[in-house]
Design a protein around this motif. Structure first.
Motif, PDB file in Angstrom:
ATOM      1  N   GLN A 183       0.791  -1.224   0.000  1.00  0.00           N
ATOM      2  CA  GLN A 183       0.000   0.000   0.000  1.00  0.00           C
ATOM      3  C   GLN A 183       0.828   1.280   0.000  1.00  0.00           C
ATOM      4  O   GLN A 183       0.270   2.377  -0.027  1.00  0.00           O
ATOM      5  CB  GLN A 183      -0.923   0.034   1.225  1.00  0.00           C
TER       6      GLN A 183
ATOM      7  N   SER B  41      -5.581  -5.637   0.632  1.00  0.00           N
ATOM      8  CA  SER B  41      -4.954  -5.057  -0.564  1.00  0.00           C
ATOM      9  C   SER B  41      -3.979  -6.001  -1.268  1.00  0.00           C
ATOM     10  O   SER B  41      -3.012  -5.551  -1.880  1.00  0.00           O
ATOM     11  CB  SER B  41      -4.199  -3.756  -0.224  1.00  0.00           C
ATOM     12  N   ASP B  60      -2.248  -8.364 -10.288  1.00  0.00           N
ATOM     13  CA  ASP B  60      -1.315  -7.631  -9.421  1.00  0.00           C
ATOM     14  C   ASP B  60      -0.219  -7.015 -10.266  1.00  0.00           C
ATOM     15  O   ASP B  60       0.015  -7.435 -11.393  1.00  0.00           O
ATOM     16  CB  ASP B  60      -0.705  -8.559  -8.363  1.00  0.00           C
ATOM     17  N   HIS B  66       7.478  -3.496  -4.192  1.00  0.00           N
ATOM     18  CA  HIS B  66       6.234  -2.878  -4.664  1.00  0.00           C
ATOM     19  C   HIS B  66       5.249  -3.958  -5.119  1.00  0.00           C
ATOM     20  O   HIS B  66       5.574  -4.801  -5.942  1.00  0.00           O
ATOM     21  CB  HIS B  66       6.570  -1.940  -5.833  1.00  0.00           C
ATOM     22  N   ARG B  68       0.925  -4.034  -6.040  1.00  0.00           N
ATOM     23  CA  ARG B  68      -0.375  -3.363  -6.040  1.00  0.00           C
ATOM     24  C   ARG B  68      -1.419  -4.294  -6.633  1.00  0.00           C
ATOM     25  O   ARG B  68      -1.217  -4.899  -7.690  1.00  0.00           O
ATOM     26  CB  ARG B  68      -0.338  -2.071  -6.860  1.00  0.00           C
ATOM     27  N   LYS B  70      -4.722  -4.873  -8.626  1.00  0.00           N
ATOM     28  CA  LYS B  70      -5.335  -4.076  -9.693  1.00  0.00           C
ATOM     29  C   LYS B  70      -6.472  -4.847 -10.342  1.00  0.00           C
ATOM     30  O   LYS B  70      -6.484  -6.080 -10.309  1.00  0.00           O
ATOM     31  CB  LYS B  70      -4.285  -3.783 -10.781  1.00  0.00           C
TER      32      LYS B  70
END
Lengths: 262, 374
Positions: A183, B41, B60, B66, B68, B70
């Motif tokens: 995040q 998340s 993802d 990193h 995220r 998606k």
């Protein structure tokens, strides 16, 4: 166990919010067995009845901020076989150590209507700066399970189990997804001493380092990475200067960032 | 439609919705289903009930440090890579009570942990993770010193694997020759196509689970489409590891200046070892009550990045971050081969994605090779 054989316990307060003493009182289920196992001889937060020293164990909450504090901590040390600090204030100087970066007289002028009544030291310092400390329990506040573990270990004559690794170990063991990687939330977990059970990340927020530095913190690397991801220098400094900001490792890192900024 | 069961090693085509029936059959056979699902998340592994729990339509984005979650451009069930969790948390739990002791009338009674091991069906195991389970099998139950807790879980596991249709930017399974196609160690292996699942039967147990599920023999057209999906994933692998000169290039460069360089970045936070699907180290914690009348021994996940891990009588054999990072990397890619016959790395890329400062195992090996002049 006969009552006369019970070790005598004293709990003291210096500059602090009393939260760590309350964490002890929050032991609830275990409190009665604790009272059975030790004699609580001095604990003003719990009882106004006190017994004279010497004491087997002294738990010290809070940081040293006045000249009287300096005298008192030396007297307490003389009276205690084992002195243990409890919490971020006693162990690192606490949030009130933020004044160590500024002029304390300016704060006094801003806050108090009659500044002349205030007699305080320039700095807020950890207990270990003044007397020998046998054991330090981290946290703001301390974790009650760790507090019980330390007292149990002392009673049984064994080493307490207080792993000094990073909070990340606790996140991963409980399956919490890394809030920084997933995040982009700035988190001090990789620098911070375990013991809280990775509480904040489990509530979707970053660790703010209240347990102080872990065994071999590398704050320069984490700070450099945070800066490279767009976190501002002032935010990183603020993050490092929290409840344990005056600890050696966090202080050195935030001072370095400040020097680079100037 | 066929009334009989497909034979082992056959490939069949199945309507996508029928995967729910496979799940129901597994549950009826007494399995607890564990698979990918969206939480916090990310796509994590957790107990699931049905198709609705799968991350349908999600994907993802992964880079060093990193990750995220998606929305995917398609509405497929498996359009993402491996997440922060791995199957070891079910086969080799990070916290396990081994036994408890109690004192009664002056004598101690020892009670081994009696919890029956769960019977898991793993849903959506990727090729790199099938390889990782194989590696943990060799480490934990492949010699005379067997971990009974791992064995009890492992022997009952049903593996429903999935061939990757997408590779992430931190993936390097093709380099490690573990994927993206699953080649063994499964009961059923799916390849997801826009309209159907192509299902390869890996075992009798896998065939039986398809009992009342409608299926047809796979056509050459379906097989061709499936193989193109997997080839695309292989081309997408975002990272590469040259393995030809391993382990020697590491053994010959134990004093490389690169170890000092990486130590300035490494946090020694242990994240890489905990997300790694093959890292297996544990320690034990003893907990006792105040009156010393009862105690428990708990096994917890440990890491070679923790200082206590290498604390021995008289001192610490790996007191610096440099020495601990070197130990981890050389064990993973070199001495693991001497010890267990394979590399300890499957190329899943988790240690790259989940390192809080984005240290890349692939880049570190490249740098060591470059500085060593090899």
């Amino acid at each position: 166990m006969a009552s006369e054989a019970r070790p005598k316990l004293a709990v003291y307060k210096f500059s602090s919010c009393d939260g760590c003493q309350l964490a002890l009182l929050n032991l609830e289920d275990e409190l009665l067995s604790l009272v059975g196992a030790v004699e609580i001889a001095y604990f003003l937060e719990a009882s106004s009845a006190t017994l004279p020293g010497p004491y087997d164990v002294a738990l010290v909450e809070g940081s040293v901020t006045t000249a009287e504090d300096v005298e008192r901590i030396h007297a307490i040390r003389k009276d205690a076989k084992c002195l243990m600090t409890i919490g971020a204030c006693a162990t690192t100087g606490g949030i009130q150590a933020l004044r160590n970066w500024k002029d304390v007289n300016e704060f006094i002028r801003c806050v108090y209507a009659r500044p002349e009544y205030i007699h305080t030291l320039k700095d807020s310092t950890p207990i270990s700066k003044h007397v020998k400390v046998d054991l330090e329990l981290n946290g703001c506040p301390i974790n009650k399970v760790q507090a019980l573990e330390v007292l149990t270990a002392l009673l049984q004559g064994r080493a307490p189990h207080l792993p000094p690794h990073a909070v990340c170990m606790e996140c991963k063991r409980r399956g919490t997804v890394c809030v920084t990687v997933a995040q982009g939330i700035a988190c001090l977990g990789p620098l911070t001493h375990a013991g809280c059970g990775a509480l904040c990340p489990s509530y979707n927020r970053g660790c703010y380092g209240c347990f102080g530095p872990m065994e071999n913190p590398n704050p320069d690397s984490l700070a450099a990475h945070l800066l490279s991801t767009g976190v501002s220098r002032s935010h990183v400094i603020q993050l490092l200067r929290g409840f344990t900001g005056y600890s050696d490792a966090f202080r050195a890192a935030s001072d370095k960032l400040e020097r680079i900024a100037q | 439609m066929s009334a009989s069961l497909p034979r082992v090693s056959a490939s069949v085509a199945m309507p996508k919705g029928s995967l729910q029936q496979v799940f129901d059959n597994l549950r009826a056979a007494g399995y607890t289903l564990v698979g990918p699902t969206v939480r916090d998340s990310a796509i994590v592994l957790d107990e699931i009930d049905g198709l609705d729990d799968l991350p349908q339509g999600w994907t993802d984005e992964q880079q060093p440090a990193h990750y995220r979650l998606k929305k995917a451009p398609d509405n497929q069930y498996f359009s993402y890579g491996v997440g922060p969790h791995s199957w070891k948390q079910f086969l080799h739990p990070s916290r396990l009570r081994l036994f408890s002791v109690e004192k009664n009338n002056g004598s101690w009674t020892i009670r081994p942990s009696q919890e029956p091991p769960p019977r898991y069906a793993f849903i959506g195991v990727r090729a790199c993770d099938v390889a990782a389970i194989g590696i943990q099998d060799r480490v934990l139950i492949g010699s005379e010193f067997r971990d009974p807790h791992y064995a009890a879980r492992r022997e009952q596991v049903f593996v429903l694997a999935v061939n990757c249709s997408h590779s992430g930017a931190t993936c390097f399974c093709a380099s490690m020759k573990t994927g993206p196609k699953v080649t063994g160690g499964f009961d059923l292996a799916l390849t997801e196509l826009p309209d159907i699942f192509l299902v390869e039967i890996g075992s009798e147990a896998g065939a039986e689970v398809l009992g009342d599920v409608p299926w047809e023999a796979a056509t050459a057209f379906d097989l061709g489409r499936a193989s193109r999906v997997i080839q695309r994933a292989e081309r997408q692998d975002g990272r590469h590891m040259l393995t030809d000169d391993l382990p020697d290039v590491l053994y010959e460069n134990l004093e490389s200046p690169q170890w000092d360089e990486v130590a300035t970045r490494c946090l020694s936070c242990a994240n890489c070892t905990l997300v790694c699907p093959t890292c297996f180290c544990t320690t034990v914690e003893d907990v006792s009550n105040l009156r010393a009348t009862s105690a428990e021994r708990i096994r917890v996940a440990d890491s070679c990045f923790n200082r206590d891990f290498s604390h021995v009588h008289g001192g610490n054999s790996r007191p610096t971050i440099r020495s601990r990072y070197r130990q981890w990397l050389t064990h993973k890619l070199a001495s693991w081969i001497d010890q267990f016959g394979t590399s300890g790395c499957v190329g899943c890329g988790r240690c790259i994605t989940w390192c809080p400062v984005g240290i890349e195992i692939t880049e570190e090996v490249n740098a060591i090779r470059a500085k060593g002049g090899k």
